[in-house]
Design an enzyme around this catalytic site. Sequence first.
Site, PDB file in Angstrom:
ATOM      1  N   VAL A  11      -3.714  -3.706  -4.934  1.00 57.03           N
ATOM      2  CA  VAL A  11      -3.870  -2.283  -4.583  1.00 57.03           C
ATOM      3  C   VAL A  11      -4.688  -2.125  -3.307  1.00 57.03           C
ATOM      4  O   VAL A  11      -4.324  -1.363  -2.398  1.00 57.03           O
ATOM      5  CB  VAL A  11      -4.532  -1.529  -5.765  1.00 57.03           C
ATOM      6  N   ASP A  30     -13.844  -8.380   0.143  1.00 58.31           N
ATOM      7  CA  ASP A  30     -13.665  -9.084  -1.128  1.00 58.31           C
ATOM      8  C   ASP A  30     -14.780 -10.113  -1.257  1.00 58.31           C
ATOM      9  O   ASP A  30     -15.214 -10.691  -0.253  1.00 58.31           O
ATOM     10  CB  ASP A  30     -12.293  -9.774  -1.158  1.00 58.31           C
ATOM     11  N   GLU A 151      -3.498   5.232  -7.774  1.00 51.91           N
ATOM     12  CA  GLU A 151      -2.320   4.777  -7.026  1.00 51.91           C
ATOM     13  C   GLU A 151      -1.109   4.776  -7.954  1.00 51.91           C
ATOM     14  O   GLU A 151      -1.250   4.608  -9.162  1.00 51.91           O
ATOM     15  CB  GLU A 151      -2.575   3.388  -6.430  1.00 51.91           C
ATOM     16  N   GLU A 155       5.065  -2.717  -7.743  1.00 51.72           N
ATOM     17  CA  GLU A 155       5.123  -4.019  -7.082  1.00 51.72           C
ATOM     18  C   GLU A 155       6.525  -4.199  -6.513  1.00 51.72           C
ATOM     19  O   GLU A 155       7.506  -3.781  -7.129  1.00 51.72           O
ATOM     20  CB  GLU A 155       4.820  -5.144  -8.078  1.00 51.72           C
ATOM     21  N   ASN A 211       2.071   6.448 -16.481  1.00 50.30           N
ATOM     22  CA  ASN A 211       2.543   5.114 -16.860  1.00 50.30           C
ATOM     23  C   ASN A 211       3.024   5.081 -18.311  1.00 50.30           C
ATOM     24  O   ASN A 211       4.015   4.427 -18.632  1.00 50.30           O
ATOM     25  CB  ASN A 211       1.450   4.074 -16.642  1.00 50.30           C
ATOM     26  N   GLY A 260       7.330  -5.313 -18.548  1.00 50.37           N
ATOM     27  CA  GLY A 260       6.206  -6.239 -18.402  1.00 50.37           C
ATOM     28  C   GLY A 260       5.386  -5.815 -17.212  1.00 50.37           C
ATOM     29  O   GLY A 260       5.365  -4.636 -16.845  1.00 50.37           O
ATOM     30  N   CYS A 263       0.785  -3.517 -15.130  1.00 45.99           N
ATOM     31  CA  CYS A 263       0.337  -2.144 -15.390  1.00 45.99           C
ATOM     32  C   CYS A 263       0.744  -1.596 -16.748  1.00 45.99           C
ATOM     33  O   CYS A 263      -0.119  -1.233 -17.548  1.00 45.99           O
ATOM     34  CB  CYS A 263       0.855  -1.212 -14.301  1.00 45.99           C
TER      35      CYS A 263
END
Length: 433
Positions: A11, A30, A151, A155, A211, A260, A263
């Site tokens: 993300v 990071d 968001e 993918e 979702n 799958g 998320c």
Amino acid sequence: MKITMVGAGYVGLVSGACFADFGHRVTCVDHDPLRISELERGEMPIYEPGLDLLVAKNVKEGRLRFSTDLAEAARDAEAIFIAVGTPSRRGDGHADLSFVYAAAKEIAAFAHPEAIIVTKSTVPVGTGDEVERIVRAARSGVEFAVVSNPEFLREGAAIGDFKRPDRIVIGTLDQRARDVMYEIYRPLTLNEPPIVFTDRRSSEMIKYAANAFLALKITFINEIADLCEKINADVQQIARGIGLDNRIGSKFLHPGPGFGGSCFPKDTQALVKTAQDAGAPLRIIETVMSVNDARKVKMTERVIQACGGSVQNKKIAILGLAFKPNTDDLREAPALEIINGLSSAGARIFAYDPQAMPSAKKLLPNIELADDAYSCVRGAEVLVIVTEWDEFRALDLNRIKKLMQLPVIVDLRNIYRPKEIFDQGFKYFSIGR
Ligand code: UDX
């Protein structure tokens, strides 16, 4: 604007690169120095179409950079996004928020007092309140504004989803923070996507509800597919027939081996936990989860049936391992469940995936990996299509038939029409037809 993205995972990286492409100056931070040095060399930690080029372009043009130094990156940023992972907490399904809270604490120590702090990670309702409490406690006297901005990236299509969103959701009641967020997304508003300004808790909930609803829609069509098989109807026709109703919509009505990915399984589980804790259980989503889990296991049975009731010592070719096309992600992929089931039943598994082979090597050490679809099917007694990669949609069936021991195809994504496969002399099993 100056933006800092904390977390250079999926993300953070996609969002950071896209913001930079809008013209903002972005630093992706990071903790992992290896990841940062790879990114600095132009190597992507994930496979996402177009991401490498987008990153390279924006680095070259001086709008995107990578760093491990949050203190330096946060100091003069106008907005600091938290885009760290929220995995399922081991054992109980709640989202693990320790990375979010740790990031919040660290940001508070270094951020400019006027900076807004934005949560992009998928977080349960109330997390923004806790982040606000943490940052204000960590810097007394500074009233940081904390915003939720979930968001909705798929993918494999994440850059397109970011640049052409169906909507942008901004959760805060703070007018100054709303203005800053509007400014960040202004380059997108030329296409006029609706911006939903709402309160922070509702914003957090929108993500989970979206979702959960999509997972429900997939599970619905999967069960309708099972019924179609029993009553001799065609699920593809049903999906088209109902999808043309604008109230239903045609997307996410494609039947398959179960959803799958990183998320849906995690987010439905976290939502179910939140609902139970709140005393308002979501029984429908609990059912979606258990139906979907059972479905993946049931797919093994389909393959065994297609092999005449036993797969003992039989060679099985699996095409597609990733949980969906255009990604190398194996998280919660139906292929894992199917391969484990078939291996336990004594089958010898050969598999091929255009992108997921490196991860498959680690996760599935006991299977043979082939170099392409054709070498995968050589000598196989059944070919199982698990992921609908484009390159599997127009296989040379004549060649496949010659290479296989027996001409049997189990197509778990309905990418072929039954008639064209039957005409080539195959036994063919698909979903809901
Ligand atoms: C999803 C959401 O779409 C995205 O908005 C959110 O931010 C993250 O989760 P993603 O997991 O990348 O994105 O993939 P998606 O394309 O939604 O597919 C999820 C799963 O559902 C895959 O396993 C896919 O194969 C399955 N699926 C999807 C179906 O079985 N049928 C469909 O019709 C659609």
